[in-house]
Design an enzyme around this catalytic site. Structure first.
Site, PDB file in Angstrom:
ATOM      1  N   HIS A  56      10.179  -1.281 -13.863  1.00  0.00           N
ATOM      2  CA  HIS A  56       8.863  -1.104 -14.487  1.00  0.00           C
ATOM      3  C   HIS A  56       8.924   0.017 -15.522  1.00  0.00           C
ATOM      4  O   HIS A  56       9.936   0.708 -15.658  1.00  0.00           O
ATOM      5  CB  HIS A  56       7.773  -0.846 -13.444  1.00  0.00           C
ATOM      6  CG  HIS A  56       7.969   0.375 -12.587  1.00  0.00           C
ATOM      7  ND1 HIS A  56       7.732   1.650 -13.035  1.00  0.00           N
ATOM      8  CD2 HIS A  56       8.393   0.506 -11.290  1.00  0.00           C
ATOM      9  CE1 HIS A  56       7.968   2.511 -12.058  1.00  0.00           C
ATOM     10  NE2 HIS A  56       8.389   1.849 -10.985  1.00  0.00           N
ATOM     11  N   GLU A  71       5.637   7.842 -14.007  1.00  0.00           N
ATOM     12  CA  GLU A  71       5.951   7.266 -12.704  1.00  0.00           C
ATOM     13  C   GLU A  71       7.353   6.660 -12.606  1.00  0.00           C
ATOM     14  O   GLU A  71       7.506   5.460 -12.401  1.00  0.00           O
ATOM     15  CB  GLU A  71       4.902   6.228 -12.308  1.00  0.00           C
ATOM     16  CG  GLU A  71       4.559   5.187 -13.366  1.00  0.00           C
ATOM     17  CD  GLU A  71       3.491   4.219 -12.848  1.00  0.00           C
ATOM     18  OE1 GLU A  71       3.724   3.600 -11.802  1.00  0.00           O
ATOM     19  OE2 GLU A  71       2.433   4.079 -13.494  1.00  0.00           O
ATOM     20  N   GLU A  83       4.648   9.689  -8.944  1.00  0.00           N
ATOM     21  CA  GLU A  83       3.694   9.382 -10.024  1.00  0.00           C
ATOM     22  C   GLU A  83       2.580  10.419 -10.086  1.00  0.00           C
ATOM     23  O   GLU A  83       1.957  10.746  -9.073  1.00  0.00           O
ATOM     24  CB  GLU A  83       3.073   7.998  -9.775  1.00  0.00           C
ATOM     25  CG  GLU A  83       1.992   7.632 -10.781  1.00  0.00           C
ATOM     26  CD  GLU A  83       1.485   6.203 -10.621  1.00  0.00           C
ATOM     27  OE1 GLU A  83       1.518   5.682  -9.491  1.00  0.00           O
ATOM     28  OE2 GLU A  83       1.066   5.625 -11.645  1.00  0.00           O
ATOM     29  N   ASP A 117     -21.585 -15.884   3.159  1.00  0.00           N
ATOM     30  CA  ASP A 117     -22.644 -15.054   2.570  1.00  0.00           C
ATOM     31  C   ASP A 117     -22.181 -13.628   2.249  1.00  0.00           C
ATOM     32  O   ASP A 117     -23.013 -12.740   2.058  1.00  0.00           O
ATOM     33  CB  ASP A 117     -23.841 -14.983   3.539  1.00  0.00           C
ATOM     34  CG  ASP A 117     -24.624 -16.279   3.534  1.00  0.00           C
ATOM     35  OD1 ASP A 117     -24.571 -16.994   2.508  1.00  0.00           O
ATOM     36  OD2 ASP A 117     -25.269 -16.586   4.539  1.00  0.00           O
ATOM     37  N   TYR A 175      14.513   1.568  -6.869  1.00  0.00           N
ATOM     38  CA  TYR A 175      14.279   0.604  -5.790  1.00  0.00           C
ATOM     39  C   TYR A 175      15.575  -0.149  -5.526  1.00  0.00           C
ATOM     40  O   TYR A 175      16.040  -0.905  -6.383  1.00  0.00           O
ATOM     41  CB  TYR A 175      13.166  -0.375  -6.197  1.00  0.00           C
ATOM     42  CG  TYR A 175      11.972   0.347  -6.789  1.00  0.00           C
ATOM     43  CD1 TYR A 175      10.975   0.876  -5.979  1.00  0.00           C
ATOM     44  CD2 TYR A 175      11.877   0.544  -8.178  1.00  0.00           C
ATOM     45  CE1 TYR A 175       9.903   1.579  -6.521  1.00  0.00           C
ATOM     46  CE2 TYR A 175      10.813   1.246  -8.734  1.00  0.00           C
ATOM     47  CZ  TYR A 175       9.827   1.769  -7.904  1.00  0.00           C
ATOM     48  OH  TYR A 175       8.786   2.465  -8.446  1.00  0.00           O
ATOM     49  N   HIS A 197       4.051  -3.866  -5.933  1.00  0.00           N
ATOM     50  CA  HIS A 197       2.616  -3.895  -5.631  1.00  0.00           C
ATOM     51  C   HIS A 197       2.387  -4.381  -4.201  1.00  0.00           C
ATOM     52  O   HIS A 197       1.569  -5.270  -3.951  1.00  0.00           O
ATOM     53  CB  HIS A 197       1.857  -4.744  -6.661  1.00  0.00           C
ATOM     54  CG  HIS A 197       1.743  -4.074  -8.000  1.00  0.00           C
ATOM     55  ND1 HIS A 197       1.361  -4.720  -9.151  1.00  0.00           N
ATOM     56  CD2 HIS A 197       1.968  -2.780  -8.371  1.00  0.00           C
ATOM     57  CE1 HIS A 197       1.348  -3.863 -10.160  1.00  0.00           C
ATOM     58  NE2 HIS A 197       1.730  -2.686  -9.713  1.00  0.00           N
ATOM     59  N   ASP A 213       1.157   4.737  -2.911  1.00  0.00           N
ATOM     60  CA  ASP A 213       0.631   4.690  -4.273  1.00  0.00           C
ATOM     61  C   ASP A 213      -0.858   4.427  -4.120  1.00  0.00           C
ATOM     62  O   ASP A 213      -1.263   3.315  -3.783  1.00  0.00           O
ATOM     63  CB  ASP A 213       1.335   3.579  -5.066  1.00  0.00           C
ATOM     64  CG  ASP A 213       0.896   3.521  -6.528  1.00  0.00           C
ATOM     65  OD1 ASP A 213      -0.150   4.108  -6.876  1.00  0.00           O
ATOM     66  OD2 ASP A 213       1.607   2.856  -7.317  1.00  0.00           O
ATOM     67  N   HIS A 269      -4.816   0.453 -15.150  1.00  0.00           N
ATOM     68  CA  HIS A 269      -3.983   0.123 -16.311  1.00  0.00           C
ATOM     69  C   HIS A 269      -4.966   0.032 -17.467  1.00  0.00           C
ATOM     70  O   HIS A 269      -5.528  -1.021 -17.734  1.00  0.00           O
ATOM     71  CB  HIS A 269      -3.219  -1.188 -16.102  1.00  0.00           C
ATOM     72  CG  HIS A 269      -2.161  -1.062 -15.041  1.00  0.00           C
ATOM     73  ND1 HIS A 269      -1.457  -2.124 -14.545  1.00  0.00           N
ATOM     74  CD2 HIS A 269      -1.676   0.018 -14.371  1.00  0.00           C
ATOM     75  CE1 HIS A 269      -0.587  -1.699 -13.624  1.00  0.00           C
ATOM     76  NE2 HIS A 269      -0.717  -0.401 -13.500  1.00  0.00           N
ATOM     77  N   ASP A 327      -4.298   7.749 -10.100  1.00  0.00           N
ATOM     78  CA  ASP A 327      -3.165   6.876  -9.764  1.00  0.00           C
ATOM     79  C   ASP A 327      -1.977   7.774  -9.404  1.00  0.00           C
ATOM     80  O   ASP A 327      -1.341   8.339 -10.300  1.00  0.00           O
ATOM     81  CB  ASP A 327      -2.859   5.992 -10.986  1.00  0.00           C
ATOM     82  CG  ASP A 327      -1.745   4.996 -10.736  1.00  0.00           C
ATOM     83  OD1 ASP A 327      -1.286   4.876  -9.582  1.00  0.00           O
ATOM     84  OD2 ASP A 327      -1.346   4.322 -11.711  1.00  0.00           O
ATOM     85  N   HIS A 360       1.550   4.377 -18.023  1.00  0.00           N
ATOM     86  CA  HIS A 360       0.544   3.520 -18.661  1.00  0.00           C
ATOM     87  C   HIS A 360      -0.696   4.357 -18.892  1.00  0.00           C
ATOM     88  O   HIS A 360      -0.908   5.382 -18.226  1.00  0.00           O
ATOM     89  CB  HIS A 360       0.231   2.307 -17.770  1.00  0.00           C
ATOM     90  CG  HIS A 360      -0.091   2.661 -16.345  1.00  0.00           C
ATOM     91  ND1 HIS A 360      -1.330   3.095 -15.957  1.00  0.00           N
ATOM     92  CD2 HIS A 360       0.682   2.690 -15.218  1.00  0.00           C
ATOM     93  CE1 HIS A 360      -1.311   3.356 -14.650  1.00  0.00           C
ATOM     94  NE2 HIS A 360      -0.104   3.136 -14.174  1.00  0.00           N
ATOM     95  N   ARG A 375       9.188   6.286  -5.622  1.00  0.00           N
ATOM     96  CA  ARG A 375       8.463   6.481  -6.888  1.00  0.00           C
ATOM     97  C   ARG A 375       7.720   7.804  -6.783  1.00  0.00           C
ATOM     98  O   ARG A 375       7.248   8.165  -5.700  1.00  0.00           O
ATOM     99  CB  ARG A 375       7.489   5.317  -7.140  1.00  0.00           C
ATOM    100  CG  ARG A 375       6.663   5.451  -8.411  1.00  0.00           C
ATOM    101  CD  ARG A 375       6.027   4.124  -8.896  1.00  0.00           C
ATOM    102  NE  ARG A 375       5.034   3.565  -7.991  1.00  0.00           N
ATOM    103  CZ  ARG A 375       5.235   2.531  -7.193  1.00  0.00           C
ATOM    104  NH1 ARG A 375       6.406   1.914  -7.170  1.00  0.00           N
ATOM    105  NH2 ARG A 375       4.278   2.091  -6.409  1.00  0.00           N
TER     106      ARG A 375
HETATM  107  N1  GLY Z   1      -0.821   1.807  -8.972  1.00  0.00           N
HETATM  108  C1  GLY Z   1      -0.367   0.932  -9.963  1.00  0.00           C
HETATM  109  C2  GLY Z   1       0.524   1.597 -10.890  1.00  0.00           C
HETATM  110  O1  GLY Z   1       1.069   2.637 -10.579  1.00  0.00           O
HETATM  111  O2  GLY Z   1       0.708   1.175 -11.992  1.00  0.00           O
HETATM  112 MN    MN Z   2       0.568   3.808 -12.333  1.00  0.00          MN
HETATM  113 MN    MN Z   3       0.414   3.895  -9.043  1.00  0.00          MN
END
Ligand code: GLY
Ligand code: MN
Ligand code: MN
Length: 433
Positions: free
Chosen positions: A345, A379, A403, A38, A383, A238, A255, A356, A266, A349, A401
């Site tokens: 990556h 960002e 960002e 529920d 790695y 992720h 992140d 995103h 972000d 974005h 990273r």
């Molecule tokens: N937090 C996801 C990204 O940085 O794209």
């Molecule tokens: Mn991002």
């Molecule tokens: Mn991010």
């Protein structure tokens, strides 16, 4: 902090003006999702539906016609249901609070949709909404069966996605104000976490500090699952398990961003659990930071979107060669994408109602040019897999990273996430205080 009813109306008017005459837009927000038994997940409106209506409840449909008139079809007022699950706006609220021209309870959806679609030249909806596609097909079939009575079924269908994406891509002043507020709440959360970290903690215990600041500051939830990754976990892009122990000597990559009024922040920062970067950590950190600065220079009006990534990749590859993680000529390593073992990556974005966010990155095969009002992340990262046998052992398991969220403006890039340490000495000094 809310978008005004007038702004939602202006968006609908602008959308209809961009579509062929005699179009009807159909968009729905989606249903509550069950977590187990529920228990439902907390509802979050569909971003494009929300962009056009501001209506927060589940199960609602919007029919937009004419010059932007909104018919909102909502869950009905229901004293018993509201006793269990809480307040509903109902049809009166839809009109009074959300500026709907007309409103009806969900049980009248078919009747209203049939009336709206009968005689329409174009039906415009999100093609990726499979359920709605089936509903629209069924409505059109039903209209066609009444052709002898004068009904005219629509025969032309348009994807709403490109039009709404172009609108959402350029943020207005109200949106930018909310995004900066979301960004600044997130900055406070990151600062708080930097000071709260202690070797021996679980990652989720540090995550709790982020959520605490988000909520205390007025952001009900994060914009996406918080990533709190210590040591080698930072190499999982992720990573959301957040259940490992943070060890002395680890870097911690966070992140995380708050969601405010459905708008996302972000941010990523990477800092040492014990407050002091080791030598190899510092060396790679500096490479990522240099890539960030190089990328930032490309975030100007008229620059191609991909210029930021290309600039960052050049600096990252150069740094990988300098420190002996890659061997060869920088330009060849870039051409062969050799850097991808360490940087897999993109460098940014679009950011908005979705983390995103929507918006084409290419126009006619070419990287699109940045315009004032666009918001995107920057960002860069590196790695080094803990299993990478091709590099010296001292680099293995380091994930970094950095960002931030950036508004494109005539005066140059504006960092919405300003005020959060990112230089090594700043981070060390901040953590030591
Ligand atoms: N937090 C996801 C990204 O940085 O794209
Ligand atoms: Mn991002
Ligand atoms: Mn991010």
């Amino acid at each position: 902090m809310n978008i005004s009813t007038q702004t939602y109306q202006a968006r609908r008017t602008r959308l209809m003006a961009s579509l062929p005459d005699n179009s009807v837009v159909v968009v729905r927000t989606g249903e509550l999702a069950s977590r187990n038994s529920d228990c439902d997940y907390e509802f979050r409106a569909h971003s494009s539906f929300f962009y056009l209506t501001g209506f927060p409840e589940p199960s609602a449909y919007a029919l937009i016609h004419g010059e932007g008139d909104l018919t909102l079809i909502t869950l009905p007022k229901d004293a018993e249901k509201e006793q269990w699950d809480g307040f509903r706006f109902g049809t009166e609220g839809a009109m009074m609070t959300f500026g709907a021209y007309d409103a009806a309870p969900l049980e009248q959806l078919d009747v209203l949709a049939l009336a709206a679609l009968d005689g329409a030249d174009h039906v415009v909806y999100l093609f990726n909404d499979r359920l709605l596609r089936e509903q629209i097909a069924a409505w059109c079939d039903a209209i066609a069966t009444r052709a002898r009575l004068g009904a005219v079924a629509p025969t032309r269908f348009m994807d709403l996605s490109p039009s709404i994406a172009e609108m959402r891509l350029r943020k207005d002043a109200e949106e930018i104000a909310i995004m900066e507020a979301a960004a600044q709440i997130s900055v406070q959360a990151h600062k708080h976490a930097m000071r709260a970290v202690r070797p021996g903690m679980k990652e989720y215990q540090l995550e709790a500090e982020l959520n605490y600041v988000f909520m205390k500051s007025g952001a009900r939830q994060p914009a996406y699952n918080n990533i709190v990754a210590s040591g080698r976990n930072a190499c999982v892009l992720h990573y959301i398990k957040n259940d490992d122990t943070i060890n002395d000597g680890d870097l911690v990559l966070i992140d995380a961003g708050a969601e405010l009024g459905c708008y996302a922040a972000d941010i990523t920062r990477t800092f040492p659990a014990n407050g002091k970067f080791s030598e190899p950590q510092a060396a790679l950190y500096q490479v990522v930071l240099d890539a960030y600065y190089a990328g930032m220079e490309a975030l100007t009006i008229g620059s191609p979107y991909e210029a930021c990534h290309n600039a960052a990749v050049r600096v990252l590859t150069h740094g990988l060669v300098k420190h002996g993680l890659l061997n060869g000529e920088v330009h060849t390593l870039i051409e062969n994408k050799a850097y991808r073992d360490f940087y897999m990556h993109n460098t940014g974005h679009w950011l908005g109602l979705d983390v995103h966010d929507c918006g084409a990155y290419k126009i006619a095969g070419e990287s699109r040019l940045l315009e004032a009002g666009m918001v995107l992340t920057i960002e860069p990262g590196l790695y080094v897999s803990a299993d990478n046998q091709s590099v010296d052992a001292k680099w293995r398991g380091i994930g970094i990273r950095i960002e931030d969220d950036v508004l494109i403006r005539a005066e140059g890039p504006y960092v919405l996430t300003h005020g959060l340490p990112k230089e090594r000495h700043e981070i060390e000094a901040f953590m030591a205080q």
